[in-house]
Design an enzyme around this catalytic site. Structure first.
Site, PDB file in Angstrom:
ATOM      1  N   ASN A  10       0.879  -1.171   0.000  1.00  0.00           N
ATOM      2  CA  ASN A  10       0.000   0.000   0.000  1.00  0.00           C
ATOM      3  C   ASN A  10       0.916   1.220   0.000  1.00  0.00           C
ATOM      4  O   ASN A  10       1.467   1.582   1.032  1.00  0.00           O
ATOM      5  CB  ASN A  10      -0.889  -0.029   1.249  1.00  0.00           C
ATOM      6  CG  ASN A  10      -1.717   1.236   1.395  1.00  0.00           C
ATOM      7  OD1 ASN A  10      -1.785   2.060   0.479  1.00  0.00           O
ATOM      8  ND2 ASN A  10      -2.358   1.396   2.550  1.00  0.00           N
ATOM      9  N   LYS A  12       0.168   4.203  -0.280  1.00  0.00           N
ATOM     10  CA  LYS A  12      -0.463   5.407   0.290  1.00  0.00           C
ATOM     11  C   LYS A  12      -0.158   6.601  -0.624  1.00  0.00           C
ATOM     12  O   LYS A  12      -0.049   6.428  -1.825  1.00  0.00           O
ATOM     13  CB  LYS A  12      -0.007   5.627   1.740  1.00  0.00           C
ATOM     14  CG  LYS A  12      -0.187   4.353   2.575  1.00  0.00           C
ATOM     15  CD  LYS A  12      -0.109   4.586   4.051  1.00  0.00           C
ATOM     16  CE  LYS A  12      -0.298   3.254   4.773  1.00  0.00           C
ATOM     17  NZ  LYS A  12      -0.470   3.398   6.205  1.00  0.00           N
ATOM     18  N   HIS A  95      -9.825   1.437   4.269  1.00  0.00           N
ATOM     19  CA  HIS A  95      -8.599   1.595   5.064  1.00  0.00           C
ATOM     20  C   HIS A  95      -8.892   2.545   6.229  1.00  0.00           C
ATOM     21  O   HIS A  95      -9.668   3.490   6.085  1.00  0.00           O
ATOM     22  CB  HIS A  95      -7.473   2.149   4.187  1.00  0.00           C
ATOM     23  CG  HIS A  95      -6.144   2.106   4.855  1.00  0.00           C
ATOM     24  ND1 HIS A  95      -5.763   3.049   5.782  1.00  0.00           N
ATOM     25  CD2 HIS A  95      -5.133   1.206   4.777  1.00  0.00           C
ATOM     26  CE1 HIS A  95      -4.563   2.731   6.243  1.00  0.00           C
ATOM     27  NE2 HIS A  95      -4.150   1.620   5.645  1.00  0.00           N
ATOM     28  N   GLU A  97      -7.333   4.922   7.386  1.00  0.00           N
ATOM     29  CA  GLU A  97      -7.071   6.341   7.076  1.00  0.00           C
ATOM     30  C   GLU A  97      -8.243   6.961   6.324  1.00  0.00           C
ATOM     31  O   GLU A  97      -8.505   8.151   6.441  1.00  0.00           O
ATOM     32  CB  GLU A  97      -5.750   6.469   6.303  1.00  0.00           C
ATOM     33  CG  GLU A  97      -4.556   6.220   7.234  1.00  0.00           C
ATOM     34  CD  GLU A  97      -3.322   5.639   6.573  1.00  0.00           C
ATOM     35  OE1 GLU A  97      -3.199   5.687   5.330  1.00  0.00           O
ATOM     36  OE2 GLU A  97      -2.458   5.119   7.310  1.00  0.00           O
ATOM     37  N   GLU A 166      -6.127  -4.760  10.195  1.00  0.00           N
ATOM     38  CA  GLU A 166      -5.103  -3.750  10.439  1.00  0.00           C
ATOM     39  C   GLU A 166      -5.424  -2.989  11.731  1.00  0.00           C
ATOM     40  O   GLU A 166      -6.192  -2.026  11.707  1.00  0.00           O
ATOM     41  CB  GLU A 166      -5.052  -2.754   9.273  1.00  0.00           C
ATOM     42  CG  GLU A 166      -4.648  -3.367   7.951  1.00  0.00           C
ATOM     43  CD  GLU A 166      -3.991  -2.327   7.044  1.00  0.00           C
ATOM     44  OE1 GLU A 166      -2.902  -2.626   6.533  1.00  0.00           O
ATOM     45  OE2 GLU A 166      -4.546  -1.232   6.875  1.00  0.00           O
ATOM     46  N   GLY A 172       1.935   2.203  10.788  1.00  0.00           N
ATOM     47  CA  GLY A 172       2.936   3.256  10.673  1.00  0.00           C
ATOM     48  C   GLY A 172       3.592   3.627  11.994  1.00  0.00           C
ATOM     49  O   GLY A 172       4.295   4.630  12.086  1.00  0.00           O
ATOM     50  N   SER A 210       2.691  -2.216  10.370  1.00  0.00           N
ATOM     51  CA  SER A 210       4.125  -2.334  10.661  1.00  0.00           C
ATOM     52  C   SER A 210       4.678  -3.725  10.379  1.00  0.00           C
ATOM     53  O   SER A 210       5.607  -4.178  11.059  1.00  0.00           O
ATOM     54  CB  SER A 210       4.428  -1.908  12.099  1.00  0.00           C
ATOM     55  OG  SER A 210       4.062  -0.539  12.297  1.00  0.00           O
TER      56      SER A 210
END
Ligand code: PGA
Length: 248
Positions: A10, A12, A95, A97, A166, A172, A210
């Site tokens: 991904n 991003k 996701h 985010e 996730e 991250g 991560s």
């Protein structure tokens, strides 16, 4: 049955016309008969470029989002049909985010999944709890609620998705769920899928948050972890390649 693991990068909101060439070149140079499926989910601005760069490559093209609508007055959005035209095989949906910064609801995530499936694109559906939710013992409840919305709208087609667990606190941050923590949630999700579809055994459930060259092998060794959704490490060719090797 689940056949091959899936390692999906991904990217991003990273990359550039020059950087993308270098990154994909370096990954290709290190790939030797991969025994897992591989994809890179790139920003939509780079779909055309990456479609060309990945022609005749074992790496498949993915996108990071799509519109829940078919077409029309939705400024800034990209339809499943458009993604299809660029040879997109996977699309990340829901996701954290997007849920967090774009207020995507469980219901809109479910509609996007439906739109992707209707256009022959495999959605990689993301679920996961925040740190506060984990600490207050709500992890199972949260991920089950997120998946239930997708099952509700998509019925038996649920066996066509890829699911990604996730935990938000691991994305991250360098904090990974332990293999046992991840496996426990994957088993819950597997059970929920099985209750919804006779073919749920074949759904691949990826872990994301991560995942890196050092921790991939133990995570991927868990019985219900069928691959990874890789953010930061997918931008570093050697790390991404090491994760691909761990999935062998
Ligand atoms: P990370 O991101 O690997 O950088 O934690 C994973 C993701 O957000 O998909």
């Amino acid at each position: 049955m689940r056949t091959r693991k899936l390692i999906a990068g991904n990217w991003k909101m990273n990359g550039g016309l020059i950087a993308n060439v270098a990154l994909l070149k370096a990954i290709h140079a290190g790939l030797h008969n991969p025994s897992c499926d591989i994809a890179v989910c790139v920003p939509s601005a780079f779909l055309a470029q990456c479609q060309t760069l990945l022609a005749s490559s074992p790496i498949e093209l993915g996108a990071q989002d799509l519109s829940q609508h078919e077409a029309g007055a939705y400024t800034g959005e990209i339809s499943a049909q458009m993604l299809k035209e660029f040879g997109v095989r996977y699309v990340i949906v829901g996701h954290s985010e997007r849920r967090q910064y774009h207020a995507e609801s469980d219901a809109s995530v479910a509609s996007k999944v439906q739109r992707a499936l209707a256009n022959g694109i495999t959605p990689i559906v993301c679920v996961g709890e925040s740190l506060a939710e984990r600490e207050s013992g709500q992890t199972d409840e949260v991920v089950k609620r997120q998946l239930a919305a997708v099952i509700h709208l998509n019925g038996h087609c649920i066996s066509e998705i890829v699911l990604a667990y996730e935990p938000i606190w691991a994305i991250g941050t360098g904090k990974t769920a332990s293999p046992e923590q991840a496996q426990a949630v994957h088993a819950v999700l597997r059970g929920q899928l099985k209750a919804a579809s006779d073919h749920a055994e074949r759904v691949r459930i990826l872990y994301g948050g991560s995942m890196n060259a050092a921790n991939a092998a133990t995570l991927l060794a868990q019985p219900d972890i069928d691959g990874g959704l890789i953010g930061g490490a997918s931008l570093k060719p050697q790390d991404f390649l090491a994760i691909i090797d761990s999935a062998a």
